[in-house]
Design a protein around this motif. Structure first.
Motif, PDB file in Angstrom:
ATOM      1  N   MET A   1     100.226 -27.235  24.099  1.00 34.91           N
ATOM      2  CA  MET A   1     100.387 -25.718  23.850  1.00 34.91           C
ATOM      3  C   MET A   1      99.268 -24.930  24.706  1.00 34.91           C
ATOM      4  SD  MET A   1      99.963 -23.220  20.658  1.00 34.91           S
ATOM      5  CE  MET A   1     101.600 -23.727  19.715  1.00 34.91           C
ATOM      6  N   ASP A   2      99.726 -23.786  25.393  1.00 29.37           N
ATOM      7  CA  ASP A   2      98.670 -23.058  26.035  1.00 29.37           C
ATOM      8  C   ASP A   2      98.256 -21.897  25.195  1.00 29.37           C
ATOM      9  OD1 ASP A   2      97.284 -21.569  27.947  1.00 29.37           O
ATOM     10  OD2 ASP A   2      99.071 -21.405  29.243  1.00 29.37           O
ATOM     11  N   THR A   3      97.068 -22.289  24.667  1.00 29.38           N
ATOM     12  CA  THR A   3      96.603 -21.206  23.561  1.00 29.38           C
ATOM     13  C   THR A   3      95.954 -19.988  24.326  1.00 29.38           C
ATOM     14  OG1 THR A   3      94.540 -22.547  23.683  1.00 29.38           O
ATOM     15  CG2 THR A   3      95.916 -23.184  21.770  1.00 29.38           C
ATOM     16  N   ASP A   4      95.537 -20.166  25.545  1.00 32.42           N
ATOM     17  CA  ASP A   4      94.948 -18.913  26.087  1.00 32.42           C
ATOM     18  C   ASP A   4      96.313 -17.946  26.269  1.00 32.42           C
ATOM     19  OD1 ASP A   4      92.461 -19.758  26.344  1.00 32.42           O
ATOM     20  OD2 ASP A   4      92.643 -20.819  28.175  1.00 32.42           O
ATOM     21  N   ALA A   5      97.217 -18.268  26.754  1.00 30.47           N
ATOM     22  CA  ALA A   5      98.694 -17.632  27.064  1.00 30.47           C
ATOM     23  C   ALA A   5      99.152 -17.163  25.481  1.00 30.47           C
ATOM     24  CB  ALA A   5      99.677 -18.581  27.669  1.00 30.47           C
ATOM     25  N   LEU A   6      99.084 -18.137  24.683  1.00 28.18           N
ATOM     26  CA  LEU A   6      99.533 -17.390  23.158  1.00 28.18           C
ATOM     27  C   LEU A   6      98.678 -16.446  22.631  1.00 28.18           C
ATOM     28  CD1 LEU A   6     100.849 -17.957  20.733  1.00 28.18           C
ATOM     29  CD2 LEU A   6      99.278 -19.742  20.072  1.00 28.18           C
ATOM     30  N   LEU A   7      97.114 -16.520  22.962  1.00 29.85           N
ATOM     31  CA  LEU A   7      96.445 -15.469  22.583  1.00 29.85           C
ATOM     32  C   LEU A   7      96.454 -14.135  23.482  1.00 29.85           C
ATOM     33  CD1 LEU A   7      93.480 -17.572  21.690  1.00 29.85           C
ATOM     34  CD2 LEU A   7      94.736 -16.162  20.093  1.00 29.85           C
ATOM     35  N   ALA A   8      96.765 -14.287  24.899  1.00 30.64           N
ATOM     36  CA  ALA A   8      96.863 -13.168  25.436  1.00 30.64           C
ATOM     37  C   ALA A   8      98.111 -12.412  25.164  1.00 30.64           C
ATOM     38  CB  ALA A   8      96.727 -13.595  26.952  1.00 30.64           C
ATOM     39  N   VAL A   9      99.343 -12.979  25.058  1.00 33.66           N
ATOM     40  CA  VAL A   9     100.557 -12.283  24.578  1.00 33.66           C
ATOM     41  C   VAL A   9     100.320 -11.506  23.380  1.00 33.66           C
ATOM     42  CG1 VAL A   9     102.920 -12.610  24.003  1.00 33.66           C
ATOM     43  CG2 VAL A   9     102.006 -13.667  25.926  1.00 33.66           C
ATOM     44  N   CYS A  10      99.719 -12.271  22.244  1.00 31.42           N
ATOM     45  CA  CYS A  10      99.532 -11.717  20.979  1.00 31.42           C
ATOM     46  C   CYS A  10      98.595 -10.354  21.074  1.00 31.42           C
ATOM     47  CB  CYS A  10      98.978 -12.523  19.939  1.00 31.42           C
ATOM     48  SG  CYS A  10     100.110 -13.853  19.552  1.00 31.42           S
ATOM     49  N   ASP A  70      90.735 -11.296  13.127  1.00 33.72           N
ATOM     50  CA  ASP A  70      89.872 -10.981  11.842  1.00 33.72           C
ATOM     51  C   ASP A  70      89.489  -9.713  12.144  1.00 33.72           C
ATOM     52  OD1 ASP A  70      87.728 -10.813  13.793  1.00 33.72           O
ATOM     53  OD2 ASP A  70      86.822 -12.681  13.243  1.00 33.72           O
ATOM     54  N   ALA A  71      88.522  -9.309  11.114  1.00 36.12           N
ATOM     55  CA  ALA A  71      88.175  -7.861  10.937  1.00 36.12           C
ATOM     56  C   ALA A  71      87.267  -7.344  12.239  1.00 36.12           C
ATOM     57  CB  ALA A  71      87.424  -7.709   9.742  1.00 36.12           C
ATOM     58  N   PHE A  72      86.671  -8.222  12.802  1.00 31.36           N
ATOM     59  CA  PHE A  72      85.977  -7.912  14.047  1.00 31.36           C
ATOM     60  C   PHE A  72      86.950  -7.990  15.266  1.00 31.36           C
ATOM     61  CE2 PHE A  72      83.157  -9.499  10.742  1.00 31.36           C
ATOM     62  CZ  PHE A  72      82.308  -8.552  10.723  1.00 31.36           C
ATOM     63  N   ASP A  73      87.979  -7.936  15.116  1.00 33.09           N
ATOM     64  CA  ASP A  73      89.098  -8.248  16.477  1.00 33.09           C
ATOM     65  C   ASP A  73      88.992  -9.319  17.135  1.00 33.09           C
ATOM     66  OD1 ASP A  73      91.525  -7.150  17.577  1.00 33.09           O
ATOM     67  OD2 ASP A  73      90.146  -6.360  19.429  1.00 33.09           O
ATOM     68  N   ARG A  74      88.444 -10.412  16.624  1.00 29.79           N
ATOM     69  CA  ARG A  74      88.416 -11.699  17.206  1.00 29.79           C
ATOM     70  C   ARG A  74      89.864 -12.435  16.989  1.00 29.79           C
ATOM     71  NH1 ARG A  74      82.459 -12.826  14.881  1.00 29.79           N
ATOM     72  NH2 ARG A  74      83.751 -12.896  13.050  1.00 29.79           N
ATOM     73  N   TRP A  75      90.261 -13.308  17.744  1.00 32.22           N
ATOM     74  CA  TRP A  75      91.489 -14.030  17.582  1.00 32.22           C
ATOM     75  C   TRP A  75      91.502 -15.417  17.701  1.00 32.22           C
ATOM     76  CZ3 TRP A  75      96.267 -11.030  17.673  1.00 32.22           C
ATOM     77  CH2 TRP A  75      96.118  -9.734  17.833  1.00 32.22           C
ATOM     78  N   TYR A  76      92.068 -16.103  16.783  1.00 33.67           N
ATOM     79  CA  TYR A  76      92.137 -17.585  16.722  1.00 33.67           C
ATOM     80  C   TYR A  76      93.634 -18.264  16.563  1.00 33.67           C
ATOM     81  CZ  TYR A  76      87.577 -16.199  14.938  1.00 33.67           C
ATOM     82  OH  TYR A  76      86.158 -15.855  15.053  1.00 33.67           O
ATOM     83  N   VAL A  77      93.725 -19.267  17.062  1.00 38.68           N
ATOM     84  CA  VAL A  77      94.797 -19.957  16.781  1.00 38.68           C
ATOM     85  C   VAL A  77      94.560 -21.217  15.784  1.00 38.68           C
ATOM     86  CG1 VAL A  77      96.745 -21.752  17.785  1.00 38.68           C
ATOM     87  CG2 VAL A  77      95.763 -19.633  19.037  1.00 38.68           C
ATOM     88  N   HIS A  78      95.169 -21.390  14.656  1.00 34.51           N
ATOM     89  CA  HIS A  78      95.028 -22.342  13.653  1.00 34.51           C
ATOM     90  C   HIS A  78      96.406 -23.194  13.596  1.00 34.51           C
ATOM     91  CE1 HIS A  78      91.578 -20.532  12.002  1.00 34.51           C
ATOM     92  NE2 HIS A  78      92.129 -19.345  12.130  1.00 34.51           N
ATOM     93  N   LEU A  79      96.169 -24.338  13.079  1.00 37.11           N
ATOM     94  CA  LEU A  79      97.373 -25.299  12.877  1.00 37.11           C
ATOM     95  C   LEU A  79      97.605 -25.434  11.196  1.00 37.11           C
ATOM     96  CD1 LEU A  79      99.540 -27.180  13.506  1.00 37.11           C
ATOM     97  CD2 LEU A  79      97.711 -29.209  13.410  1.00 37.11           C
ATOM     98  N   GLU A  99      83.836 -14.176  24.880  1.00 40.40           N
ATOM     99  CA  GLU A  99      83.809 -13.451  26.327  1.00 40.40           C
ATOM    100  C   GLU A  99      85.044 -13.501  27.138  1.00 40.40           C
ATOM    101  OE1 GLU A  99      81.402 -16.247  25.846  1.00 40.40           O
ATOM    102  OE2 GLU A  99      80.576 -14.714  24.311  1.00 40.40           O
ATOM    103  N   ASP A 100      85.912 -14.510  26.952  1.00 39.54           N
ATOM    104  CA  ASP A 100      87.121 -14.814  28.008  1.00 39.54           C
ATOM    105  C   ASP A 100      88.240 -13.791  27.473  1.00 39.54           C
ATOM    106  OD1 ASP A 100      85.816 -16.529  29.450  1.00 39.54           O
ATOM    107  OD2 ASP A 100      86.643 -18.028  28.344  1.00 39.54           O
ATOM    108  N   TRP A 101      88.114 -13.214  26.071  1.00 39.57           N
ATOM    109  CA  TRP A 101      89.268 -12.382  25.623  1.00 39.57           C
ATOM    110  C   TRP A 101      89.079 -10.921  25.890  1.00 39.57           C
ATOM    111  CZ3 TRP A 101      88.281 -14.391  19.982  1.00 39.57           C
ATOM    112  CH2 TRP A 101      88.426 -15.913  19.985  1.00 39.57           C
TER     113      TRP A 101
END
Length: 101
Positions: A1-10, A70-79, A99-101
């Protein structure tokens, strides 16, 4: 899975829609689901029901991964581990540096 693409779209979709709708989280989640389908990801059939009561869980995918903000606008992918699987689902899948986000 391309988590970078997933997070970017979200992230981009969520931020755009919440800015346009004065913070309407349900509208942002619906837009995220739509854009993820266009990008080739498959939201879980019951995603809307399962995420409705959680403002931080943005989308659940059919393969068991979910995106959380999260409340600090950090994004995560979990299983999310189904009962009986060896993975307890509590470890986030690495998705790059903040930093990449």
């Amino acid at each position: 899975m391309d988590t970078d693409a997933l997070l970017a779209v979200c992230r981009t979709t969520y931020r755009r829609v919440t800015a346009e709708t004065d913070g309407n989280i349900p509208a942002a989640k619906e837009a995220v689901r739509f854009e993820l389908r266009r990008a080739g990801f498959e939201p879980a059939p019951d995603d809307q029901e399962r995420t409705a009561d959680f403002s931080t869980v943005i989308v659940i995918l059919a393969d068991g991964h979910y995106v959380q903000r999260d409340a600090f606008d950090r994004w995560y992918v979990h299983l999310y581990a189904a009962p009986g699987t060896p993975d307890e689902g509590d470890e986030p899948i690495p998705a790059g540096e903040a930093e990449d986000w």
